[in-house]
Design an enzyme around this catalytic site. Structure first.
Site, PDB file in Angstrom:
ATOM      1  N   ASN A 120       0.872  -1.177   0.000  1.00 13.77           N
ATOM      2  CA  ASN A 120       0.000   0.000   0.000  1.00 13.77           C
ATOM      3  C   ASN A 120       0.909   1.227   0.000  1.00 13.77           C
ATOM      4  OD1 ASN A 120      -1.847   2.010   0.435  1.00 13.77           O
ATOM      5  ND2 ASN A 120      -2.393   1.386   2.519  1.00 13.77           N
ATOM      6  N   TRP A 121       1.070   1.819  -1.191  1.00  9.77           N
ATOM      7  CA  TRP A 121       2.011   2.945  -1.304  1.00  9.77           C
ATOM      8  C   TRP A 121       1.407   4.254  -0.776  1.00  9.77           C
ATOM      9  CZ3 TRP A 121       4.584   2.182  -6.848  1.00  9.77           C
ATOM     10  CH2 TRP A 121       5.484   1.112  -6.763  1.00  9.77           C
ATOM     11  N   LYS A 122       0.121   4.251  -0.473  1.00  6.94           N
ATOM     12  CA  LYS A 122      -0.553   5.462   0.018  1.00  6.94           C
ATOM     13  C   LYS A 122      -0.262   6.629  -0.934  1.00  6.94           C
ATOM     14  CE  LYS A 122      -0.387   3.486   4.594  1.00  6.94           C
ATOM     15  NZ  LYS A 122      -0.367   3.655   6.030  1.00  6.94           N
ATOM     16  N   HIS A 125      -9.786   1.424   4.511  1.00  6.30           N
ATOM     17  CA  HIS A 125      -8.544   1.653   5.257  1.00  6.30           C
ATOM     18  C   HIS A 125      -8.823   2.670   6.361  1.00  6.30           C
ATOM     19  CE1 HIS A 125      -4.524   2.883   6.332  1.00  6.30           C
ATOM     20  NE2 HIS A 125      -4.081   1.785   5.741  1.00  6.30           N
ATOM     21  N   GLU A 180      -7.214   5.084   7.523  1.00  7.10           N
ATOM     22  CA  GLU A 180      -6.921   6.490   7.199  1.00  7.10           C
ATOM     23  C   GLU A 180      -8.104   7.117   6.472  1.00  7.10           C
ATOM     24  OE1 GLU A 180      -3.149   5.823   5.281  1.00  7.10           O
ATOM     25  OE2 GLU A 180      -2.259   5.375   7.246  1.00  7.10           O
ATOM     26  N   GLU A 205      -6.056  -4.495  10.443  1.00  4.44           N
ATOM     27  CA  GLU A 205      -5.055  -3.451  10.642  1.00  4.44           C
ATOM     28  C   GLU A 205      -5.390  -2.653  11.902  1.00  4.44           C
ATOM     29  OE1 GLU A 205      -2.744  -2.421   6.820  1.00  4.44           O
ATOM     30  OE2 GLU A 205      -4.403  -1.036   7.045  1.00  4.44           O
ATOM     31  N   GLY A 264       2.001   2.489  10.932  1.00  2.00           N
ATOM     32  CA  GLY A 264       3.008   3.546  10.839  1.00  2.00           C
ATOM     33  C   GLY A 264       3.652   3.923  12.162  1.00  2.00           C
ATOM     34  N   SER A 304       2.851  -1.842  10.632  1.00  3.84           N
ATOM     35  CA  SER A 304       4.286  -1.909  10.949  1.00  3.84           C
ATOM     36  C   SER A 304       4.924  -3.264  10.626  1.00  3.84           C
ATOM     37  CB  SER A 304       4.540  -1.539  12.415  1.00  3.84           C
ATOM     38  OG  SER A 304       4.166  -0.191  12.637  1.00  3.84           O
ATOM     39  N   GLY A 332       2.592  -0.988   4.430  1.00  8.71           N
ATOM     40  CA  GLY A 332       2.661   0.424   4.049  1.00  8.71           C
ATOM     41  C   GLY A 332       4.106   0.856   3.885  1.00  8.71           C
ATOM     42  N   GLY A 333       4.650   1.514   4.906  1.00  6.64           N
ATOM     43  CA  GLY A 333       5.990   2.101   4.844  1.00  6.64           C
ATOM     44  C   GLY A 333       7.059   1.196   4.236  1.00  6.64           C
TER      45      GLY A 333
END
Ligand code: PGA
Length: 253
Positions: free
Chosen positions: A10-12, A96, A98, A168, A174, A214, A235-236
């Site tokens: 997930n590159w956001k 998601h 966010e 999640e 994150g 994470s 993600g990150g």
């Protein structure tokens, strides 16, 4: 039941088109050869068609990070399921945290989006998870049960087979504070139990339930050792091709 593991990047809101092409090309080279697991990259909308071309000859799929439930209309700034299918997209992340927190996504609209995705042949990756506060208050199971029921109720069994669910926990996204493998497995088992009630046992046993929050190359092995964890939503650590590859190839040491 053998479920093929699924790893989703997930590159956001990261990477221009040229940066996306560079990263996907590196990933494609690093992952070359026969792949045991399934891999999906979810770049920003603007990079989707470019990545389709880069990933044409490898079995890495693309996904979107959100979509509207309708096919077209006066919805400034939105992207429809038809448009995603048109650029060759296979998956779509829905719900998601966010988006739930910053863009007021709720389960009423999410259930419509999930249905629309399925109607268009897209595979929804439906995200659920509790906040830190809810976790501290011992409400994790109730929150997740509601999120599943409100959004998935009304889908047919055949549709159920085509879903992916991602757990999640918001407190793990994150933050560098991943859920412990034990905790994640307990929640995943609970999700599977609820899916058996909403659909059937067969559906619940065949569905892949991903863990996200994470995930990195150090914690992936123990997470994937758990019976009910069928992959990861990253993600990150997915922004770097080498790092993401070592997550996907967690077993090759
Ligand atoms: P993270 O994000 O891996 O950076 O914690 C996961 C996600 O939000 O999907």
């Amino acid at each position: 039941m053998q479920r093929r593991k699924l790893f989703v990047a997930n590159w956001k809101m990261n990477k221009t088109v040229s940066e996306s092409i560079r990263c996907a090309t590196e990933l494609k080279n690093l992952l070359s050869g026969k792949q045991e697991h399934e891999v999906v990259i979810c770049p920003p909308f603007t990079s989707l068609s470019a990545l389709e071309l880069v990933l044409q000859e490898v079995s890495v799929f693309t996904g979107a990070q959100n979509m509207h439930a309708l096919d077209s209309g006066a919805f400034t700034g939105e992207v429809s399921p038809r448009m995603l299918v048109d650029v060759g997209c296979d998956y779509v992340i829905l719900g998601h945290s966010e988006r739930r927190q910053m863009y007021a996504e709720n389960e009423e609209s999410l259930s419509k989006k999930i249905k629309a995705a399925l109607d268009h042949g897209l595979i929804p990756i439906y995200c659920v998870g509790e906040s830190d506060e809810q976790n501290q208050a011992g409400q994790s199971f109730d929150v997740i049960e509601q999120q599943l029921q409100n959004a998935l109720r009304g889908l047919s069994h055949a549709e159920g087979f085509r879903l992916v669910v991602a757990y999640e926990p918001i407190w793990a996204i994150g933050t560098g504070r991943s859920a412990s493998p034990d905790w994640a497995d307990k929640i995943h088992a609970f999700i599977r139990e609820k899916l058996a009630v909403i659909f059937t046992k067969d559906v619940a046993n065949s569905l892949r339930i991903l863990y996200g929050g994470s995930v990195n190359q150090d914690n992936i092995g123990l997470l994937m050792d758990q019976e009910n964890i069928d992959g990861a939503l990253v993600g990150g650590a997915s922004l770097d091709a080498k790092h993401f590859t070592s997550i996907v190839k967690y077993g090759d040491k």
